[in-house]
Enzyme design. Structure first.
Site, PDB file in Angstrom:
ATOM      1  N   ASP A 238       0.704  -1.082  -0.054  1.00  0.00           N
ATOM      2  CA  ASP A 238      -0.013   0.131  -0.108  1.00  0.00           C
ATOM      3  C   ASP A 238       0.943   1.273  -0.003  1.00  0.00           C
ATOM      4  O   ASP A 238       1.867   1.292   0.694  1.00  0.00           O
ATOM      5  CB  ASP A 238      -0.904  -0.044   1.260  1.00  0.00           C
ATOM      6  N   GLU A 287      14.101 -15.762   0.555  1.00  0.00           N
ATOM      7  CA  GLU A 287      14.633 -16.890   1.419  1.00  0.00           C
ATOM      8  C   GLU A 287      13.456 -18.012   1.491  1.00  0.00           C
ATOM      9  O   GLU A 287      13.889 -18.987   2.031  1.00  0.00           O
ATOM     10  CB  GLU A 287      14.753 -16.270   2.917  1.00  0.00           C
TER      11      GLU A 287
HETATM   12  C1  GLC Z   1      -4.086   3.221  -0.632  1.00  0.00           C
HETATM   13  C2  GLC Z   1      -5.560   2.118  -0.680  1.00  0.00           C
HETATM   14  C3  GLC Z   1      -6.748   3.277  -0.046  1.00  0.00           C
HETATM   15  C4  GLC Z   1      -6.282   3.625   1.144  1.00  0.00           C
HETATM   16  C5  GLC Z   1      -4.793   4.442   1.248  1.00  0.00           C
HETATM   17  C6  GLC Z   1      -4.437   4.851   2.583  1.00  0.00           C
HETATM   18  O1  GLC Z   1      -4.270   3.940  -1.669  1.00  0.00           O
HETATM   19  O2  GLC Z   1      -5.767   1.483  -1.679  1.00  0.00           O
HETATM   20  O3  GLC Z   1      -7.740   2.484  -0.102  1.00  0.00           O
HETATM   21  O4  GLC Z   1      -7.258   4.483   1.417  1.00  0.00           O
HETATM   22  O5  GLC Z   1      -3.920   3.674   0.587  1.00  0.00           O
HETATM   23  O6  GLC Z   1      -3.862   3.604   3.150  1.00  0.00           O
END
Ligand code: GLC
Ligand code: MG
Length: 577
Positions: A238, A287
């Protein structure tokens, strides 16, 4: 990945050759010193599950892990290679789970860690890989670390795990800089009664971690190992472009009228320092036996910068958001396909193809607008509400089906967002009172936000909550029109979108299209045509009927073809060459 596979294979051959010169070739032929690494992700179809909205097992109106387990045979039958699960970790759900309070614990709302292990085991038994979401840019403010930081003093090791700074102004009453949160308003919140503020590029309940701190790095390495030890096949990373901030944290230059808009470029995004982190993670993943992958969610600009994230010693793939943002136009699609392939080829990584996810307006609704309005109403994050001019549902669906035929024929790895295989539209008339997206809340509705693409799935047309769960509860309301998209209805219709996807996925596998090569073929204006192996794909993105090559054998078409040799507008076909 190709390059790693190539290296191990080359090494194996080299060893075999040197032994064969000592002992003769018969011996060497039987010798297999190292097996090439399994390489499943290059051409995989990865299905994104948004756990809150997939299937609810206990009737609380929120999807959960046992709900997913109960639907694994549906996914298996659909023919996907892997599942990616959006976060299911312990979380106060301020950003639907992208605010993690404990990275090792399944939130009771979604089930238990045992449920996850069962999900993993049963997916693997069906030959489906499972990747999980890792949220390293920020934690929840309810994470033990942040709670400890608030209790500790400025300058303490507890605070050093986050980004605390003194405010500006005489008493620190002004935020340390002018950075806006991606969700609107300032990216800083003040600690009550103090001069100090903490940074949150997203919601106030998502404080950013300090990735310059080795303690943070060590912790995430352990988190990776925790899930790898349980057998996950990889991670979707993310906000992969956000972890490192330019040390001076200088003010952003903000255009007038865009004070609230999240910027793509700036001192908080895409800093060189992030790559060292991914290189260290790569080593950890390697790993483990088999191919464990990392997928970057990185919104970077210019797009060439995306290649850095998928160099052979970093991640395996990155979401292709340029493809996702392409407008309904033949030249635009041709260009984005070419440039995407060219870009990923420079680093020998697979290209990915993405048309929907939990952050953007669903494709059938995005493409239900004219070219002019598409750029206006259906931007990522900026959803569609009851007061927005509404998309044309039938046109959007027709285009989305044609788009699926284009997308699933392209070489590389493809992502399907849950409900996409049903042709599900956005909930475009959701009333404000139901909306939960922090983006909507922080901008006071100026940005409609992402709730419309996160609505619980319809499984049965005639059941409460359309079969999402055993009760009539759903955490977001479903529009009445979802009955027509329900899985049970579509299973019975041979020309449904669900059956189209099943057929496409089956043919894609049989003809190894994910592993193939694209060759453009000359075509009429507004039509794109290409060959991949023994399949020819033709898609009509224009408004006039186009001609099909004479004598072509149609394997699949996105709509019934009323006239032989003709391809109606917003229609695509797969032909046998
Ligand atoms: C990413 C995710 C989104 C979230 C953001 C903050 O863009 O896909 O849904 O709100 O990160 O974590
Ligand atoms: Mg539930």
């Amino acid at each position: 990945m190709f390059r790693r596979k190539f290296l191990t294979t080359a090494l194996a051959t080299a060893v075999a050759l040197s032994i064969s010169s000592l002992y003769g070739s018969a011996y060497a032929a039987n010798l297999q010193p190292t097996q090439p690494k399994e390489d499943w992700a290059r051409d995989s179809v990865i299905y994104q599950i948004y756990p809150r909205s997939f299937a609810d097992s206990d009737g609380d109106g929120i999807g959960d892990l046992p709900g997913i387990v109960s639907r694994l045979s549906y996914l298996d039958k659909l023919g996907v290679d892997a599942l990616w699960l959006s976060p299911f970790y312990k979380s106060p759900q301020a950003d639907a789970g992208y605010d993690v309070a404990d990275y090792r614990l399944v939130d009771p709302m979604f089930g238990s860690n045992e449920d996850f292990e069962r999900l993993l085991k049963e997916s693997h038994a069906r030959g489906m890989k499972v990747i999980v979401d890792l949220v390293p840019n920020h934690t929840s403010d309810e994470h033990a670390w942040f709670q400890a930081a608030l209790k500790a003093k400025p300058g303490s090791p507890e605070r050093a795990r986050y980004i605390f700074r003194d405010g500006r102004g005489e008493n620190g009453e002004l935020p340390p800089n002018n950075w806006p949160s991606v969700f609107g308003q300032s990216a800083w919140d003040r600690v009550p009664g103090e001069k100090q503020w903490y940074l949150h590029l997203f919601d106030s309940k998502q404080p950013d971690l300090n990735w310059e701190n080795p303690v943070v790095r060590a912790e995430f390495e352990q988190v990776l190992r925790f899930w790898l030890d349980r057998g996950v096949d990889g991670f979707r990373i993310d906000v992969a472009h956000g972890l490192i901030k330019e040390p001076k944290m200088a003010d952003l230059v903000i255009e007038e009228g865009r004070e609230n808009a999240g910027a793509l470029v700036g001192p908080m995004w895409d800093q060189e320092g992030v790559h060292e982190i991914y290189r260290s993670w790569r080593k950890i993943l390697d790993e483990y036996p088999g191919q464990r992958i990392m997928v970057a969610e990185a919104w970077v600009s210019p797009r060439e910068r995306l290649a850095q994230y998928i160099r052979s010693d970093e991640m395996d793939q990155a979401f292709n958001f340029d493809y996702l943002m392409t407008q309904w136009d033949a030249t635009a699609f041709k260009n984005v396909i070419d440039s995407s392939i060219a870009l990923t080829t420079t680093v020998k990584a697979p290209t990915t193809w993405v048309t929907s996810n939990h952050d953007v307006v669903r494709a059938p609704s995005r493409y239900g607008y004219s070219l002019k309005d598409q750029g206006k109403y259906a931007l990522p994050g900026n959803g569609i509400g009851p007061n927005t001019p509404q998309p044309d549902e039938a046109l959007g669906l027709r285009r989305a089906r044609a788009l699926a035929m284009l997308t699933l024929a392209l070489p590389g790895s493809t992502y399907i967002y849950q409900g996409e295989e049903l042709g599900l539209p956005e909930h475009t008339t959701m009333e404000d009172k139901y909306r939960q997206d922090p983006m909507f809340l922080r901008t006071k509705g100026e940005e409609i936000g992402r709730d419309g693409c996160r609505v619980p799935l319809p499984w049965k047309a005639d059941a409460p909550s359309f079969g999402f769960g055993p009760s009539n509860k759903t955490w977001l309301p479903q529009p009445a029109s979802y009955a027509g998209y329900a899985v049970d209805r579509q299973e019975k219709q041979s020309d449904s979108t669900l059956n189209l996807y099943r057929n496409l996925l089956k043919l894609r596998h049989e003809h190894r299209l994910g592993d193939g090569k694209l060759h453009w073929v000359e075509a009429d204006k507004d039509v794109l045509a290409f060959d991949n192996g023994d399949i020819r794909v033709v898609i009509n993105l224009g408004e006039q009927t186009a001609a099909l090559p004479s004598g072509s054998q149609v394997l699949l078409s996105s709509e019934a073809l009323p006239e032989a040799g003709k391809l109606p507008a917003s229609t695509a076909v797969w032909l046998k060459r």
